[in-house]
Design a protein around this motif. Structure first.
Motif, PDB file in Angstrom:
ATOM      1  N   THR A   1     -40.365-103.917 -11.701  1.00 51.37           N
ATOM      2  CA  THR A   1     -40.049-105.040 -12.738  1.00 51.37           C
ATOM      3  C   THR A   1     -40.805-106.144 -12.318  1.00 51.37           C
ATOM      4  O   THR A   1     -41.040-107.259 -13.179  1.00 51.37           O
ATOM      5  CB  THR A   1     -38.592-105.596 -12.632  1.00 51.37           C
ATOM      6  N   ASN A   2     -41.404-106.401 -11.058  1.00 53.24           N
ATOM      7  CA  ASN A   2     -42.190-107.415 -10.705  1.00 53.24           C
ATOM      8  C   ASN A   2     -43.714-107.218 -10.570  1.00 53.24           C
ATOM      9  O   ASN A   2     -44.438-107.792 -11.387  1.00 53.24           O
ATOM     10  CB  ASN A   2     -41.852-108.002  -9.197  1.00 53.24           C
TER      11      ASN A   2
ATOM     12  N   SER B   1     -32.898-104.119  -9.020  1.00 51.51           N
ATOM     13  CA  SER B   1     -32.659-105.591  -8.989  1.00 51.51           C
ATOM     14  C   SER B   1     -31.631-105.869 -10.169  1.00 51.51           C
ATOM     15  O   SER B   1     -31.909-105.480 -11.283  1.00 51.51           O
ATOM     16  CB  SER B   1     -34.027-106.161  -9.227  1.00 51.51           C
TER      17      SER B   1
ATOM     18  N   ASP C   1     -33.303-108.855 -12.144  1.00 49.08           N
ATOM     19  CA  ASP C   1     -34.574-108.543 -12.969  1.00 49.08           C
ATOM     20  C   ASP C   1     -34.229-107.407 -13.680  1.00 49.08           C
ATOM     21  O   ASP C   1     -35.369-106.761 -14.142  1.00 49.08           O
ATOM     22  CB  ASP C   1     -35.753-108.490 -12.131  1.00 49.08           C
TER      23      ASP C   1
ATOM     24  N   LYS D   1     -37.116-101.927  -8.515  1.00 45.00           N
ATOM     25  CA  LYS D   1     -38.178-102.651  -7.665  1.00 45.00           C
ATOM     26  C   LYS D   1     -38.724-101.946  -6.503  1.00 45.00           C
ATOM     27  O   LYS D   1     -38.119-101.003  -5.856  1.00 45.00           O
ATOM     28  CB  LYS D   1     -37.759-103.769  -7.231  1.00 45.00           C
TER      29      LYS D   1
ATOM     30  N   ASP E   1     -36.070-110.907  -3.184  1.00 41.99           N
ATOM     31  CA  ASP E   1     -35.093-110.526  -4.304  1.00 41.99           C
ATOM     32  C   ASP E   1     -33.881-110.309  -3.699  1.00 41.99           C
ATOM     33  O   ASP E   1     -33.594-108.927  -3.376  1.00 41.99           O
ATOM     34  CB  ASP E   1     -35.443-109.475  -5.482  1.00 41.99           C
TER      35      ASP E   1
END
Length: 242
Positions: free
Chosen positions: A155-156, A167, A170, A174, A182
């Motif tokens: 997601t990042n 996460s 988020d 991840k 996170d």
């Protein structure tokens, strides 16, 4: 008044007057509605079986000023084993409370009702781990409500490999590098990751067809519980019935 035929499942029942009932029913097209069942508590009433909590049936009714009035009903499934096993009943009541919280009148509830009925059937008629069943139900319900986790990439950073964390903040998978930054990220095994993917994408009728054991089961339960409570902004606890 015009009479309509509708399939529905009884979410709650309350006594009204000497022999009547006030019901809350979940329907696919009308959403969650209030219904009056005249004489349903009489021992020989034709409405007796079809107006019990958890009963799924087909109902003939007409709309009054503020509620619907049931004329007749034909039961489809009463989930009898929920009434004879207190442990199963406890879990059924738990998801019932959730369904009542997330549904409203005059909204399309087909997917929620389908999920609810499949979950009730799994609890009532199978020996599947009850905590796993509840976890699958919660994650799939979040998807219906618009909180589908992102599972195709981090997601990042959008990395598609080495996705070993979930996460909460988020809303999805991840990679290890991004998860270090996170605090809401929870580590998961490959089995847990696959279980999450399956729960999100599986056909409704096959949703409850997988099993998890040991650490993967505990990871899946924890992720589903925290994610569910976070998105609905409410902590749902499995409480004792008595």
């Amino acid at each position: 008044m015009a009479t309509v035929k509708v399939k529905g499942v009884i979410l709650s029942e309350n006594n009204m007057g000497d022999y009547d009932k006030m019901l809350t029913m979940l329907t696919p097209n009308f959403g969650k509605i209030s219904c009056v069942a005249k004489g349903a508590r009489r021992p020989k009433s034709a409405l007796l079986a079809g107006t019990q909590m958890f009963c799924f049936g087909e109902y003939m009714m007409y709309q009054g000023t503020s509620t619907y009035h049931i004329n007749s009903c034909e039961t489809i499934e009463i989930f009898y084993k929920l009434r004879t096993d207190l442990e199963k009943l406890k879990y059924a009541i738990h998801i019932n409370k959730i369904v009542q919280d997330v549904t409203e009148e005059n909204e399309n509830c087909f997917n929620i009702m389908q999920l609810y009925l499949n979950a009730l059937y799994t609890i009532s008629e199978t020996d599947k781990d009850l905590d796993l069943t509840i976890s699958i139900f919660k994650l799939r319900l979040l998807c219906i409500l618009g909180y589908t986790p992102r599972i195709l990439s981090c997601t990042n950073c959008k990395e598609k490999d080495n996705l070993s964390y979930f996460s909460i903040k988020d809303n999805g998978f991840k990679c290890e590098a991004c998860a270090r930054q996170d605090k809401s990220s929870l580590q998961m095994s490959e089995s847990t990751k696959n279980a999450i993917k399956y729960t999100i994408t599986a056909p409704a009728k096959k949703l409850f067809s997988f099993n998890l054991i040991n650490e993967s089961l505990e990871e899946f339960k924890l992720i589903c519980k925290i994610y569910f409570n976070e998105k609905l902004e409410k902590e749902y606890k499995l409480e004792e019935i008595f």
